[in-house]
Design a protein around this motif. Structure first.
Motif, short mmCIF file in Angstrom:
data_model
loop_
_atom_site.label_atom_id
_atom_site.label_comp_id
_atom_site.label_asym_id
_atom_site.label_seq_id
_atom_site.Cartn_x
_atom_site.Cartn_y
_atom_site.Cartn_z
N LYS A 25 7.51 -3.20 5.46
CA LYS A 25 8.78 -2.70 4.94
C LYS A 25 8.52 -1.61 3.92
O LYS A 25 7.71 -1.78 2.99
CB LYS A 25 9.61 -3.80 4.30
N GLU A 26 9.19 -0.48 4.09
CA GLU A 26 9.05 0.64 3.15
C GLU A 26 10.06 0.52 2.02
O GLU A 26 11.24 0.24 2.25
CB GLU A 26 9.27 1.97 3.88
N VAL A 27 9.58 0.73 0.80
CA VAL A 27 10.42 0.69 -0.39
C VAL A 27 10.19 1.98 -1.18
O VAL A 27 9.05 2.35 -1.46
CB VAL A 27 10.06 -0.53 -1.27
N LEU B 180 6.22 2.62 -1.41
CA LEU B 180 5.33 1.49 -1.24
C LEU B 180 5.67 0.79 0.06
O LEU B 180 6.85 0.66 0.41
CB LEU B 180 5.46 0.50 -2.40
N HIS B 181 4.65 0.35 0.77
CA HIS B 181 4.84 -0.42 2.00
C HIS B 181 4.37 -1.85 1.75
O HIS B 181 3.24 -2.08 1.31
CB HIS B 181 4.05 0.21 3.15
N PHE B 182 5.25 -2.82 2.02
CA PHE B 182 4.96 -4.22 1.75
C PHE B 182 4.75 -4.99 3.05
O PHE B 182 5.38 -4.69 4.07
CB PHE B 182 6.12 -4.87 0.98
N ASP C 89 0.86 -1.18 0.00
CA ASP C 89 0.00 0.00 0.00
C ASP C 89 0.90 1.23 0.00
O ASP C 89 2.12 1.14 0.12
CB ASP C 89 -0.93 0.01 1.22
N LEU C 90 0.29 2.39 -0.12
CA LEU C 90 1.04 3.65 -0.07
C LEU C 90 1.35 4.05 1.36
O LEU C 90 2.20 4.93 1.59
CB LEU C 90 0.24 4.75 -0.77
N ASP C 91 0.71 3.43 2.33
CA ASP C 91 0.95 3.70 3.75
C ASP C 91 1.19 2.39 4.49
O ASP C 91 0.79 1.32 4.01
CB ASP C 91 -0.25 4.42 4.38
N PHE D 30 14.45 0.72 -7.08
CA PHE D 30 13.79 0.32 -5.83
C PHE D 30 14.83 0.36 -4.72
O PHE D 30 15.86 -0.31 -4.81
CB PHE D 30 13.22 -1.10 -5.96
N THR D 31 14.56 1.15 -3.69
CA THR D 31 15.49 1.28 -2.57
C THR D 31 14.87 0.72 -1.30
O THR D 31 13.79 1.14 -0.88
CB THR D 31 15.88 2.76 -2.33
#
Length: 220
Positions: free
Chosen positions: A178-180, A109-111, A42-44, A150-151
């Motif tokens: 995890k934030e990407v 993006l948050h996974f 998601d975006l958050d 992608f970081t």
């Protein structure tokens, strides 16, 4: 002879910049991001796996970019830039590019996953019409000039559509967010980045899958 070869090499390396600078911009775009049922994003960030989604579309990503960086993707086109690390960008004259300029795109993006897994970017299509990673355009040269980075976890991976759409990006622990950071740009030094692609539109699809410790895809 050495000086002549050096001059030829320099000319070859910069010809793309010279033919597109000040004139070549890429106009409209579309974007879809998908993942499998055991992997969501998601975006958050959220507390629960069920709060994440399997699909994000252009309107959602464009809205977030406008809210965070202050420009409208529908009216501000990409410009040719370049980078050595997939994170910091500059124009042809060497000046730094602000993320608020709209010359390149950046969003987060948050996974989260239902189990421990390695997350890959994949070019393979999934079930229910989920399209694999690809950049398409009516202009065949455009895709070759695009890049996506992608970081995560202090490392940056760059997707070059002229090479492969299969790469491991990062690992996830069960039900931990995890934030990407995702960045999209038009690589000014690429041989395809010429005036031939100015004014073109394009579509980006990104698809992520998870694999177990043996490299087997976990429930697409």
């Amino acid at each position: 002879m050495l000086l002549l070869l050096a001059f030829v090499a320099m000319t070859a390396a910069t010809v793309a910049w010279f033919t597109i600078a000040d004139r070549g911009r890429v106009d409209s775009m579309n974007m879809d991001v998908t993942a499998g049922t055991s992997l969501r994003f998601d975006l958050d960030s959220h507390d629960e796996f069920e709060e994440y989604t399997e699909t994000l579309q252009f309107q959602q990503i464009a809205g977030r970019i406008q809210a965070e960086h202050g420009f409208n993707m529908k009216t501000v086109p990409l410009e040719p830039v370049t980078t050595g690390n997939g994170q910091n960008f500059r124009f042809e004259d060497g000046s730094a590019v602000s993320v608020r300029s709209g010359a390149y795109l950046e969003f987060r993006l948050h996974f989260m996953a239902m189990s421990d897994m390695d997350v890959h970017l994949t070019g393979k299509d999934g079930r229910n019409g989920k399209q694999g990673t690809k950049i398409t355009s009516k202009n065949p040269k455009l895709a070759g000039a695009m890049r996506i980075s992608f970081t995560a976890d202090g490392r940056t991976y760059i997707y070059d559509p002229g090479k492969t759409a299969e790469m491991k990006l990062f690992s996830l622990e069960q039900e931990k967010d995890k934030e990407v950071i995702v960045r999209i740009w038009l690589e000014g030094t690429d041989e395809n980045c010429t005036s031939d692609i100015q004014g073109s539109d394009y579509s980006i699809s990104m698809r992520f899958v998870g694999t177990d410790e043996n490299g087997k895809v976990i429930e697409e």
